[in-house]
Design a protein around this motif. Structure first.
Motif, PDB file in Angstrom:
ATOM      1  N   ALA A 106     -14.803  -1.085  22.361  1.00 53.15           N
ATOM      2  CA  ALA A 106     -14.872  -0.454  21.041  1.00 53.15           C
ATOM      3  C   ALA A 106     -15.237  -1.475  19.962  1.00 53.15           C
ATOM      4  N   MET A 107     -14.605  -2.637  19.971  1.00 50.08           N
ATOM      5  CA  MET A 107     -14.891  -3.653  18.957  1.00 50.08           C
ATOM      6  C   MET A 107     -16.331  -4.154  19.077  1.00 50.08           C
ATOM      7  N   GLU A 108     -16.818  -4.332  20.309  1.00 49.22           N
ATOM      8  CA  GLU A 108     -18.200  -4.757  20.501  1.00 49.22           C
ATOM      9  C   GLU A 108     -19.181  -3.695  19.997  1.00 49.22           C
ATOM     10  N   LYS A 109     -18.854  -2.424  20.207  1.00 50.32           N
ATOM     11  CA  LYS A 109     -19.708  -1.340  19.715  1.00 50.32           C
ATOM     12  C   LYS A 109     -19.793  -1.356  18.197  1.00 50.32           C
ATOM     13  N   VAL A 110     -18.651  -1.509  17.539  1.00 47.43           N
ATOM     14  CA  VAL A 110     -18.638  -1.532  16.070  1.00 47.43           C
ATOM     15  C   VAL A 110     -19.375  -2.763  15.554  1.00 47.43           C
ATOM     16  N   ALA A 111     -19.177  -3.910  16.196  1.00 45.52           N
ATOM     17  CA  ALA A 111     -19.878  -5.133  15.788  1.00 45.52           C
ATOM     18  C   ALA A 111     -21.392  -4.957  15.921  1.00 45.52           C
ATOM     19  N   THR A 112     -21.828  -4.396  17.025  1.00 52.16           N
ATOM     20  CA  THR A 112     -23.261  -4.152  17.243  1.00 52.16           C
ATOM     21  C   THR A 112     -23.817  -3.226  16.175  1.00 52.16           C
ATOM     22  N   PHE A 113     -23.086  -2.155  15.884  1.00 59.43           N
ATOM     23  CA  PHE A 113     -23.517  -1.196  14.861  1.00 59.43           C
ATOM     24  C   PHE A 113     -23.648  -1.880  13.499  1.00 59.43           C
ATOM     25  N   LEU A 114     -22.649  -2.663  13.113  1.00 61.95           N
ATOM     26  CA  LEU A 114     -22.686  -3.330  11.809  1.00 61.95           C
ATOM     27  C   LEU A 114     -23.848  -4.310  11.706  1.00 61.95           C
ATOM     28  N   LEU A 115     -24.104  -5.047  12.772  1.00 66.19           N
ATOM     29  CA  LEU A 115     -25.232  -5.982  12.754  1.00 66.19           C
ATOM     30  C   LEU A 115     -26.564  -5.255  12.662  1.00 66.19           C
ATOM     31  N   THR A 143     -13.770   7.526  18.770  1.00 67.30           N
ATOM     32  CA  THR A 143     -13.077   8.441  17.860  1.00 67.30           C
ATOM     33  C   THR A 143     -13.068   7.853  16.449  1.00 67.30           C
ATOM     34  N   LEU A 144     -12.828   8.714  15.480  1.00 66.31           N
ATOM     35  CA  LEU A 144     -12.675   8.283  14.088  1.00 66.31           C
ATOM     36  C   LEU A 144     -11.599   7.211  13.991  1.00 66.31           C
ATOM     37  N   GLU A 145     -10.481   7.428  14.654  1.00 65.73           N
ATOM     38  CA  GLU A 145      -9.356   6.480  14.585  1.00 65.73           C
ATOM     39  C   GLU A 145      -9.745   5.111  15.135  1.00 65.73           C
ATOM     40  N   THR A 146     -10.507   5.094  16.223  1.00 65.56           N
ATOM     41  CA  THR A 146     -10.914   3.822  16.820  1.00 65.56           C
ATOM     42  C   THR A 146     -11.875   3.073  15.903  1.00 65.56           C
ATOM     43  N   VAL A 147     -12.802   3.786  15.292  1.00 66.05           N
ATOM     44  CA  VAL A 147     -13.728   3.154  14.341  1.00 66.05           C
ATOM     45  C   VAL A 147     -12.950   2.588  13.154  1.00 66.05           C
ATOM     46  N   SER A 148     -12.038   3.371  12.610  1.00 65.04           N
ATOM     47  CA  SER A 148     -11.241   2.916  11.461  1.00 65.04           C
ATOM     48  C   SER A 148     -10.402   1.698  11.821  1.00 65.04           C
ATOM     49  N   ARG A 149      -9.796   1.726  13.008  1.00 59.87           N
ATOM     50  CA  ARG A 149      -8.970   0.594  13.459  1.00 59.87           C
ATOM     51  C   ARG A 149      -9.827  -0.666  13.609  1.00 59.87           C
ATOM     52  N   ALA A 150     -11.013  -0.529  14.209  1.00 64.11           N
ATOM     53  CA  ALA A 150     -11.890  -1.691  14.394  1.00 64.11           C
ATOM     54  C   ALA A 150     -12.341  -2.258  13.049  1.00 64.11           C
ATOM     55  N   LEU A 151     -12.729  -1.394  12.120  1.00 62.64           N
ATOM     56  CA  LEU A 151     -13.140  -1.868  10.793  1.00 62.64           C
ATOM     57  C   LEU A 151     -11.985  -2.545  10.065  1.00 62.64           C
ATOM     58  N   SER A 152     -10.792  -1.996  10.200  1.00 61.36           N
ATOM     59  CA  SER A 152      -9.614  -2.614   9.572  1.00 61.36           C
ATOM     60  C   SER A 152      -9.327  -3.979  10.179  1.00 61.36           C
ATOM     61  N   GLN A 153      -9.458  -4.093  11.504  1.00 62.67           N
ATOM     62  CA  GLN A 153      -9.242  -5.392  12.158  1.00 62.67           C
ATOM     63  C   GLN A 153     -10.278  -6.411  11.682  1.00 62.67           C
ATOM     64  N   LEU A 154     -11.526  -5.991  11.582  1.00 69.57           N
ATOM     65  CA  LEU A 154     -12.570  -6.906  11.116  1.00 69.57           C
ATOM     66  C   LEU A 154     -12.315  -7.327   9.673  1.00 69.57           C
ATOM     67  N   SER A 155     -11.826  -6.402   8.864  1.00 66.54           N
ATOM     68  CA  SER A 155     -11.482  -6.726   7.486  1.00 66.54           C
ATOM     69  C   SER A 155     -10.317  -7.714   7.449  1.00 66.54           C
ATOM     70  N   GLY A 156      -9.315  -7.459   8.261  1.00 64.29           N
ATOM     71  CA  GLY A 156      -8.144  -8.350   8.321  1.00 64.29           C
ATOM     72  C   GLY A 156      -8.490  -9.750   8.804  1.00 64.29           C
ATOM     73  N   GLN A 157      -9.514  -9.845   9.647  1.00 64.76           N
ATOM     74  CA  GLN A 157      -9.956 -11.144  10.161  1.00 64.76           C
ATOM     75  C   GLN A 157     -10.927 -11.844   9.217  1.00 64.76           C
ATOM     76  N   GLY A 158     -11.243 -11.204   8.086  1.00 62.88           N
ATOM     77  CA  GLY A 158     -12.147 -11.801   7.115  1.00 62.88           C
ATOM     78  C   GLY A 158     -13.618 -11.707   7.488  1.00 62.88           C
ATOM     79  N   VAL A 159     -13.948 -10.889   8.488  1.00 66.33           N
ATOM     80  CA  VAL A 159     -15.332 -10.741   8.908  1.00 66.33           C
ATOM     81  C   VAL A 159     -16.110  -9.899   7.905  1.00 66.33           C
ATOM     82  N   LEU A 160     -15.424  -8.935   7.293  1.00 69.35           N
ATOM     83  CA  LEU A 160     -16.064  -8.085   6.299  1.00 69.35           C
ATOM     84  C   LEU A 160     -15.084  -7.748   5.193  1.00 69.35           C
TER      85      LEU A 160
END
Length: 181
Positions: A106-115, A143-160
């Motif tokens: 899931a995290m790799e999918k979101v990262a690929t999409f953002l790039l 799922t919506l929840e998985t996308v939201s969780r991944a974006l929140s994790q990336l935000s928390g890690q300072g990636v975005l």
């Protein structure tokens, strides 16, 4: 819908192609492509379009008759080469998307999409996500929840950083690229 025309987005825009799959007794909608300026939509080999297109932001398109494209490609090598290049690019995108759906976390999918969206849509370091999170999930097979969780994790890690619900700034593209690898 007949395939007598192709659409070419001509302004900064986003559109998505949607297909319908009949599985048992229900129809499932699935996003197959997020398109941007200068992409060609609706250039199918058959007599009907398999997919529909939906504008997900303000969009201006140019309708081109299929016969006009065929005539131009038949008499002009540059046009034929351009259409071949577009088709090859679409095929590569489809192959990459199949790999994304089948092989990535899931995290790799979101990262690929953002790039991909950053490469295609970003202006001055700021990116407006072309769709809402449920649509991103649909596109990525999440799922919506998985996308939201991944974006929140990336935000928390300072990636975005979020400027608004759909406006983000990528602070660490290299970290995203490492996740995408």
């Amino acid at each position: 819908m007949t395939s007598s025309r192709a659409m070419i987005p001509t302004s900064r825009c986003s559109a998505s192609s949607t297909g319908r799959l009949l599985i048992r007794w229900s129809t499932i909608s699935c996003r197959t492509r997020v398109s941007a300026r200068r992409d060609v939509l609706g250039l199918d080999a058959g007599s009907t379009h398999r997919l529909t297109a939906e504008a997900i932001a303000d969009t201006t398109v140019r309708l081109v008759k299929r016969r006009s494209l065929e005539t131009a490609a038949g008499s002009n090598v540059r046009v034929a080469h351009t259409l071949w290049t577009m088709t090859a690019s679409d095929l590569r995108h489809a192959e990459d998307h199949m790999l994304l759906l089948g092989r990535k976390t899931a995290m790799e999918k979101v990262a690929t999409f953002l790039l991909e969206m950053d490469r295609r849509l970003a202006k001055a370091g700021m990116m407006a996500l072309p769709m809402w999170r449920p649509d991103i999930g649909d596109y990525l097979g999440l799922t919506l929840e998985t996308v939201s969780r991944a974006l929140s994790q990336l935000s928390g890690q300072g990636v975005l950083v979020f400027s608004s619900a759909r406006q983000i700034v990528l602070r660490n593209r290299q970290r995203l690229a490492d996740m995408d690898a």
